[in-house]
Design a protein around this motif. Structure first.
Motif, mmCIF file in Angstrom:
data_model
loop_
_atom_site.group_PDB
_atom_site.id
_atom_site.type_symbol
_atom_site.label_atom_id
_atom_site.label_comp_id
_atom_site.label_asym_id
_atom_site.label_seq_id
_atom_site.Cartn_x
_atom_site.Cartn_y
_atom_site.Cartn_z
ATOM 1 N N GLN B 250 11.091 -8.914 -113.408
ATOM 2 C CA GLN B 250 12.477 -8.592 -113.064
ATOM 3 C C GLN B 250 12.783 -7.710 -114.103
ATOM 4 O O GLN B 250 12.861 -8.163 -115.264
ATOM 5 C CB GLN B 250 13.554 -9.791 -112.715
ATOM 6 C CG GLN B 250 14.484 -9.319 -112.508
ATOM 7 C CD GLN B 250 15.939 -10.272 -111.913
ATOM 8 O OE1 GLN B 250 15.386 -11.415 -111.947
ATOM 9 N NE2 GLN B 250 16.787 -10.055 -111.752
ATOM 10 N N SER B 261 18.835 -4.757 -111.044
ATOM 11 C CA SER B 261 17.672 -5.302 -111.059
ATOM 12 C C SER B 261 16.308 -4.703 -110.427
ATOM 13 O O SER B 261 16.500 -4.179 -109.411
ATOM 14 C CB SER B 261 17.379 -6.681 -110.494
ATOM 15 O OG SER B 261 18.199 -7.566 -111.124
ATOM 16 N N PHE B 263 12.468 -5.113 -109.041
ATOM 17 C CA PHE B 263 11.536 -6.398 -109.101
ATOM 18 C C PHE B 263 10.106 -5.632 -108.793
ATOM 19 O O PHE B 263 10.172 -4.655 -108.023
ATOM 20 C CB PHE B 263 11.808 -7.206 -107.691
ATOM 21 C CG PHE B 263 13.130 -7.826 -108.001
ATOM 22 C CD1 PHE B 263 13.072 -9.251 -108.777
ATOM 23 C CD2 PHE B 263 14.326 -7.425 -107.610
ATOM 24 C CE1 PHE B 263 14.278 -9.864 -108.966
ATOM 25 C CE2 PHE B 263 15.592 -8.007 -107.681
ATOM 26 C CZ PHE B 263 15.495 -9.462 -108.215
ATOM 27 N N GLU B 265 5.944 -6.587 -108.265
ATOM 28 C CA GLU B 265 4.835 -7.471 -108.157
ATOM 29 C C GLU B 265 3.495 -6.800 -107.216
ATOM 30 O O GLU B 265 3.744 -6.069 -106.561
ATOM 31 C CB GLU B 265 5.414 -8.779 -107.521
ATOM 32 C CG GLU B 265 5.674 -8.396 -105.829
ATOM 33 C CD GLU B 265 6.776 -9.294 -105.190
ATOM 34 O OE1 GLU B 265 6.309 -10.407 -104.961
ATOM 35 O OE2 GLU B 265 7.874 -8.980 -104.940
ATOM 36 N N ARG B 274 7.465 -3.918 -97.885
ATOM 37 C CA ARG B 274 8.912 -3.509 -97.427
ATOM 38 C C ARG B 274 9.005 -1.865 -98.204
ATOM 39 O O ARG B 274 8.649 -1.563 -99.326
ATOM 40 C CB ARG B 274 9.769 -4.395 -98.366
ATOM 41 C CG ARG B 274 9.878 -5.584 -97.569
ATOM 42 C CD ARG B 274 11.045 -6.456 -98.212
ATOM 43 N NE ARG B 274 11.654 -7.625 -97.483
ATOM 44 C CZ ARG B 274 11.525 -8.926 -97.766
ATOM 45 N NH1 ARG B 274 11.192 -9.257 -99.005
ATOM 46 N NH2 ARG B 274 11.954 -9.751 -97.064
ATOM 47 N N ILE B 275 9.518 -1.236 -97.442
ATOM 48 C CA ILE B 275 9.927 0.252 -97.646
ATOM 49 C C ILE B 275 11.147 0.566 -97.201
ATOM 50 O O ILE B 275 11.672 -0.304 -96.395
ATOM 51 C CB ILE B 275 8.990 1.298 -97.191
ATOM 52 C CG1 ILE B 275 8.788 1.077 -95.587
ATOM 53 C CG2 ILE B 275 7.409 1.127 -97.845
ATOM 54 C CD1 ILE B 275 8.320 2.110 -95.227
ATOM 55 N N GLY B 276 12.020 1.472 -97.745
ATOM 56 C CA GLY B 276 13.079 2.317 -97.310
ATOM 57 C C GLY B 276 14.385 1.842 -98.033
ATOM 58 O O GLY B 276 14.285 1.145 -99.253
ATOM 59 N N PHE B 285 19.967 -1.595 -102.041
ATOM 60 C CA PHE B 285 18.483 -1.977 -102.061
ATOM 61 C C PHE B 285 17.626 -0.651 -101.737
ATOM 62 O O PHE B 285 17.872 0.048 -100.937
ATOM 63 C CB PHE B 285 18.328 -3.061 -100.931
ATOM 64 C CG PHE B 285 18.892 -4.209 -100.893
ATOM 65 C CD1 PHE B 285 20.108 -4.055 -100.235
ATOM 66 C CD2 PHE B 285 18.445 -5.406 -101.573
ATOM 67 C CE1 PHE B 285 20.991 -5.490 -100.305
ATOM 68 C CE2 PHE B 285 18.972 -6.637 -101.354
ATOM 69 C CZ PHE B 285 20.562 -6.527 -100.849
ATOM 70 N N TYR B 286 16.603 -0.597 -102.415
ATOM 71 C CA TYR B 286 15.532 0.403 -102.385
ATOM 72 C C TYR B 286 14.204 -0.473 -102.487
ATOM 73 O O TYR B 286 13.915 -1.108 -103.479
ATOM 74 C CB TYR B 286 15.698 1.358 -103.404
ATOM 75 C CG TYR B 286 14.508 2.328 -103.802
ATOM 76 C CD1 TYR B 286 14.371 3.446 -103.059
ATOM 77 C CD2 TYR B 286 13.317 2.085 -104.474
ATOM 78 C CE1 TYR B 286 13.499 4.529 -103.186
ATOM 79 C CE2 TYR B 286 12.235 2.683 -104.568
ATOM 80 C CZ TYR B 286 12.339 4.185 -104.025
ATOM 81 O OH TYR B 286 11.340 4.807 -104.304
ATOM 82 N N ALA B 287 13.281 0.092 -101.514
ATOM 83 C CA ALA B 287 11.853 -0.727 -101.569
ATOM 84 C C ALA B 287 10.759 0.251 -101.499
ATOM 85 O O ALA B 287 10.963 1.533 -100.696
ATOM 86 C CB ALA B 287 12.051 -1.718 -100.474
ATOM 87 N N LEU B 296 11.061 -3.083 -105.836
ATOM 88 C CA LEU B 296 12.080 -3.347 -105.009
ATOM 89 C C LEU B 296 13.294 -3.410 -106.139
ATOM 90 O O LEU B 296 13.254 -3.874 -107.141
ATOM 91 C CB LEU B 296 12.396 -4.855 -104.569
ATOM 92 C CG LEU B 296 13.458 -5.435 -103.584
ATOM 93 C CD1 LEU B 296 13.118 -4.488 -102.379
ATOM 94 C CD2 LEU B 296 13.178 -6.808 -103.391
ATOM 95 N N VAL B 298 17.496 -3.557 -106.657
ATOM 96 C CA VAL B 298 18.916 -4.094 -106.194
ATOM 97 C C VAL B 298 19.829 -3.885 -107.024
ATOM 98 O O VAL B 298 19.740 -4.386 -108.162
ATOM 99 C CB VAL B 298 18.654 -5.656 -105.756
ATOM 100 C CG1 VAL B 298 19.848 -6.342 -105.015
ATOM 101 C CG2 VAL B 298 17.450 -6.181 -104.896
#
Lengths: 152, 317
Positions: B250, B261, B263, B265, B274-276, B285-287, B296, B298
């Motif tokens: 993080q 933040s 993230f 991994e 996860r995407i979008g 949120f962005y993934a 990710l 946030v």
């Protein structure tokens, strides 16, 4: 009684004045649980490490170091009671570890159901990551007041 | 004539002070200090989206350092005790009370950074009128972003003590995202410390949560390139996230007020990537997935900012 135990831990009551408290504590039950709780909270507040690998040893050492009102005739009975106390502490540590293990297992299982195709993040909000963000990012008043996992 | 000149000289500075409007940055600087230096007690209302909670705050500082106790009055009786920069949060969960140790957060009314200079590059400050909050006169200060990479704020600072009475975060459409406002606040006159203890529930087990975040070295596989204007990295940790078996990196960024933040991994086989992009209240949120890593982002910032930070991650070949 509980406020007196609290005062004893905060050293507001001198140990000499608290013999009756010790006697009650040694008899086990409610009071000794209160004693353990106060110690745990006190440790957290002072920043002492708790639940490190040597937690039980440390606690046993602390119990060992605590002054004991010795009455020669009762000496045998006393040592027996003391070991009982240590066992009850060991049992609560084990209980905590068990609860943690159960929670972890449930979460791992929930994860295993996923498949490998990408998922739109909007479909499932990553609440765990939101909580992780809130807990470390310093500008988050929300963490104390309304953390992601506690939303009602 | 001499007397007249003297009178002019004496009157001039006073006239200037009265005519000149207050410096908004000085009002904010004073508010930042007051939150840490003063001893006060009050109840404020926290509102974010549909969530409304009353919160009691007691803060004391008599030159021996800061002591504070914060109790959430509605719903789950969470409470927080802090001494200096150490914080312990008590949250009841079923038959247990979880104790978490944290570094100090900026909790209302201490939401402004100690060095106001840090936010001058990203925000414009403007003085407003005087409005009454919690029975006290508050000086309004508007803090508007210089770009679209952060939200706007409006603050009400007590005209006598300097303390923030109210804080409001607004999006580009001028809609409220988060608000904290005192409904009552008083200065503490005595040095009694009786209040500084948690409310202990003897029917529950107290469990100290283990430290889940460890400071981390720079990763060798990836770097974060050009950040959105005004943002800087303040911390990098490896930590556990519930439901994840391996630790997650993080990285925390801030512009002095807002924080984000990131993230990162490695994608584990069987885990769904996860995407979008999505949003919840003030949080965006962005993934994305790159080079076998899940990224990710946030933060309580506009969607552009989380996307820019997510895209700034590049992998070394």
């Amino acid at each position: 009684m509980k406020s007196q135990i609290s005062a004893l831990i905060d050293a507001d009551i001198a140990l000499e004045d608290a013999e009756y408290l010790y006697t009650t504590l040694k008899s086990g039950g409610d009071s000794s649980e209160a004693w353990a709780t106060y110690h745990l909270i006190g440790d957290a507040m002072r920043g002492n490490p708790v639940f490190k690998p040597d937690f039980t040893e440390r606690l046993m050492a602390q119990l060992e170091a605590e002054p004991v009102v010795l009455v020669p005739a009762a000496a045998r009975k006393q040592s027996l009671l003391r070991s009982n106390r240590v066992w009850s502490v060991a049992a609560s540590v084990a209980a905590v570890a068990f609860v943690g293990w159960v929670v972890l297992q449930q979460q791992i299982q929930a994860d295993a159901d996923d498949t490998a195709s990408p998922m739109e993040i909007a479909q499932s909000l990553p609440a765990d990551y939101l909580l992780a963000h809130q807990s470390l990012a310093s500008s988050n008043s929300a963490y104390y007041i309304q953390p992601a996992n506690y939303s009602e | 004539m001499k007397r007249f000149l003297l009178a002019c000289l004496l009157a001039a500075p006073i006239a200037t002070v009265n005519a000149e409007p207050e410096d908004p940055w000085l009002v904010l600087q004073k508010a930042a200090q007051a939150a840490h230096d003063l001893s006060y007690k009050g109840v404020f209302v926290y509102q974010s989206g549909e969530n409304v909670k009353s919160v009691q705050v007691t803060h004391m500082n008599y030159g021996q350092g800061e002591y504070a106790r914060v109790v959430v009055l509605d719903g789950t009786p969470r409470e927080m005790l802090s001494q200096g920069s150490d914080v312990v949060i008590f949250s009841p969960k079923n038959e247990k009370v979880i104790m978490e140790k944290r570094r100090a957060h900026n909790l209302f009314p201490a939401v402004l950074p100690n060095t106001i200079e840090n936010i001058k590059v990203s925000y414009k400050a403007r003085i407003g009128g005087v409005e009454r909050v919690a029975g006290r006169d508050g000086r309004v200060v508007f803090l508007d972003p210089k770009d679209r990479l952060r939200y706007a704020y409006k603050f009400w600072a007590d005209r006598e003590y300097g303390l923030l009475l109210k804080s409001l975060m607004l999006n580009e459409q001028n809609q409220m995202l988060e608000q904290m406002t005192f409904s009552q606040v008083d200065m503490i006159e005595n040095q009694d410390m009786d209040w500084f203890h948690p409310n202990v529930d003897h029917g529950k087990n107290y469990i100290l949560e283990e430290a889940i975040a460890q400071p981390a070295q720079e990763a060798s596989e990836w770097t974060v390139g050009a950040l959105p204007a005004g943002y800087r990295k303040i911390q990098q940790v490896t930590r556990l996230v519930p439901g994840k078996q391996s630790p997650v990196t993080q990285v925390i960024f801030t512009d002095g007020l807002a924080s984000v933040s990131l993230f990162i991994e490695p994608l584990v086989k069987g885990t769904r990537p996860r995407i979008g992009q999505t949003a919840k209240g003030a949080t965006n949120f962005y993934a994305n997935v790159t080079n076998g890593y899940q990224i990710l982002v946030v933060g309580e910032v506009p969607s552009t900012t989380v996307a820019q930070i997510g895209s700034a991650v590049s992998f070394k070949k």
